[in-house]
Scaffold this motif. Structure first.
Motif, PDB file in Angstrom:
ATOM      1  N   LYS A  55       0.811  -1.222   0.000  1.00  0.00           N
ATOM      2  CA  LYS A  55       0.000   0.000   0.000  1.00  0.00           C
ATOM      3  C   LYS A  55       0.843   1.270   0.000  1.00  0.00           C
ATOM      4  CE  LYS A  55      -4.142  -2.045   1.840  1.00  0.00           C
ATOM      5  NZ  LYS A  55      -5.106  -2.155   2.907  1.00  0.00           N
ATOM      6  N   LYS A  59       0.969   3.971  -3.168  1.00  0.00           N
ATOM      7  CA  LYS A  59       0.661   5.387  -2.937  1.00  0.00           C
ATOM      8  C   LYS A  59       1.824   6.289  -3.353  1.00  0.00           C
ATOM      9  CE  LYS A  59      -2.541   4.586   0.856  1.00  0.00           C
ATOM     10  NZ  LYS A  59      -2.750   4.657   2.319  1.00  0.00           N
ATOM     11  N   ILE A  75      -2.113   3.650  -6.651  1.00  0.00           N
ATOM     12  CA  ILE A  75      -3.121   2.921  -5.869  1.00  0.00           C
ATOM     13  C   ILE A  75      -4.545   3.267  -6.328  1.00  0.00           C
ATOM     14  CG2 ILE A  75      -3.341   4.548  -3.940  1.00  0.00           C
ATOM     15  CD1 ILE A  75      -3.291   1.925  -2.137  1.00  0.00           C
ATOM     16  N   ASN A  76      -4.749   4.451  -6.901  1.00  0.00           N
ATOM     17  CA  ASN A  76      -6.065   4.857  -7.382  1.00  0.00           C
ATOM     18  C   ASN A  76      -6.469   4.145  -8.670  1.00  0.00           C
ATOM     19  OD1 ASN A  76      -6.129   6.609  -5.239  1.00  0.00           O
ATOM     20  ND2 ASN A  76      -5.854   8.440  -6.452  1.00  0.00           N
ATOM     21  N   THR A  79      -7.172  -2.246  -8.671  1.00  0.00           N
ATOM     22  CA  THR A  79      -8.327  -2.805  -7.962  1.00  0.00           C
ATOM     23  C   THR A  79      -7.890  -3.416  -6.624  1.00  0.00           C
ATOM     24  OG1 THR A  79      -8.079  -4.980  -8.982  1.00  0.00           O
ATOM     25  CG2 THR A  79      -9.484  -3.379 -10.143  1.00  0.00           C
ATOM     26  N   ASN A  80      -8.848  -3.609  -5.742  1.00  0.00           N
ATOM     27  CA  ASN A  80      -8.543  -4.233  -4.449  1.00  0.00           C
ATOM     28  C   ASN A  80      -7.968  -5.630  -4.626  1.00  0.00           C
ATOM     29  OD1 ASN A  80      -9.294  -2.079  -2.812  1.00  0.00           O
ATOM     30  ND2 ASN A  80     -11.429  -2.712  -2.762  1.00  0.00           N
ATOM     31  N   SER A  81      -8.469  -6.372  -5.608  1.00  0.00           N
ATOM     32  CA  SER A  81      -7.935  -7.715  -5.834  1.00  0.00           C
ATOM     33  C   SER A  81      -6.476  -7.659  -6.297  1.00  0.00           C
ATOM     34  CB  SER A  81      -8.791  -8.492  -6.839  1.00  0.00           C
ATOM     35  OG  SER A  81      -8.765  -7.879  -8.104  1.00  0.00           O
ATOM     36  N   GLN A  82      -6.115  -6.619  -7.030  1.00  0.00           N
ATOM     37  CA  GLN A  82      -4.722  -6.464  -7.463  1.00  0.00           C
ATOM     38  C   GLN A  82      -3.813  -6.064  -6.294  1.00  0.00           C
ATOM     39  OE1 GLN A  82      -3.108  -6.675 -10.991  1.00  0.00           O
ATOM     40  NE2 GLN A  82      -4.542  -8.245 -10.332  1.00  0.00           N
ATOM     41  N   ILE A  83      -4.350  -5.297  -5.373  1.00  0.00           N
ATOM     42  CA  ILE A  83      -3.582  -4.956  -4.165  1.00  0.00           C
ATOM     43  C   ILE A  83      -3.304  -6.227  -3.375  1.00  0.00           C
ATOM     44  CG2 ILE A  83      -3.612  -3.718  -1.958  1.00  0.00           C
ATOM     45  CD1 ILE A  83      -5.300  -1.546  -3.400  1.00  0.00           C
ATOM     46  N   LEU A  84      -4.325  -7.080  -3.232  1.00  0.00           N
ATOM     47  CA  LEU A  84      -4.133  -8.361  -2.542  1.00  0.00           C
ATOM     48  C   LEU A  84      -3.125  -9.240  -3.276  1.00  0.00           C
ATOM     49  CD1 LEU A  84      -7.819  -9.196  -1.545  1.00  0.00           C
ATOM     50  CD2 LEU A  84      -5.973  -8.421  -0.030  1.00  0.00           C
ATOM     51  N   GLU A  87       0.282  -7.968  -2.476  1.00  0.00           N
ATOM     52  CA  GLU A  87       0.632  -8.374  -1.116  1.00  0.00           C
ATOM     53  C   GLU A  87       1.116  -9.821  -1.094  1.00  0.00           C
ATOM     54  OE1 GLU A  87      -2.880  -7.641   1.195  1.00  0.00           O
ATOM     55  OE2 GLU A  87      -2.743  -5.480   0.895  1.00  0.00           O
TER      56      GLU A  87
END
Length: 96
Positions: A55, A59, A75-76, A79-84, A87
């Motif tokens: 994260k 950013k 980060i904008n 997608t949330n799935s790509q952030i996961l 990780e």
């Protein structure tokens, strides 16, 4: 492991797996020229742990849009799935 090799290895993984989502279109970070910068950021934030490193790094990378006059944090555009996914990549990568 040599730091340049480590950066290149992470860059290659990010290039193939992480993408920017615009409407129904996926632009992989390797194609967008953003994978290396993200790999460098992630490695520099390694001590924060995989979740925070992902994260913080997303950013920190600013993506120029249009004529490059304006930019927005990566980060904008992820997608949330790509952030996961990022990780999970970092978790696996940092373990080795």
């Amino acid at each position: 492991m040599d730091s340049q090799v480590q950066i290149s290895d992470l860059e290659n993984i990010i290039s193939e797996k992480i993408f920017i989502k615009i409407e129904k279109w996926n632009l992989y970070l390797g194609d967008a020229g953003l994978a290396r910068n993200l790999a460098i950021e992630c490695i520099s934030n390694k001590n924060q742990g995989p979740l925070d490193a992902a994260k913080i790094s997303l950013k920190a990378i600013n993506v120029k849009v249009g004529d490059g006059i304006k930019s927005m944090p990566l980060i904008n555009l992820i997608t949330n799935s790509q952030i996961l996914e990022l990780e999970e990549i970092l978790e696996s990568f940092f373990e080795n």
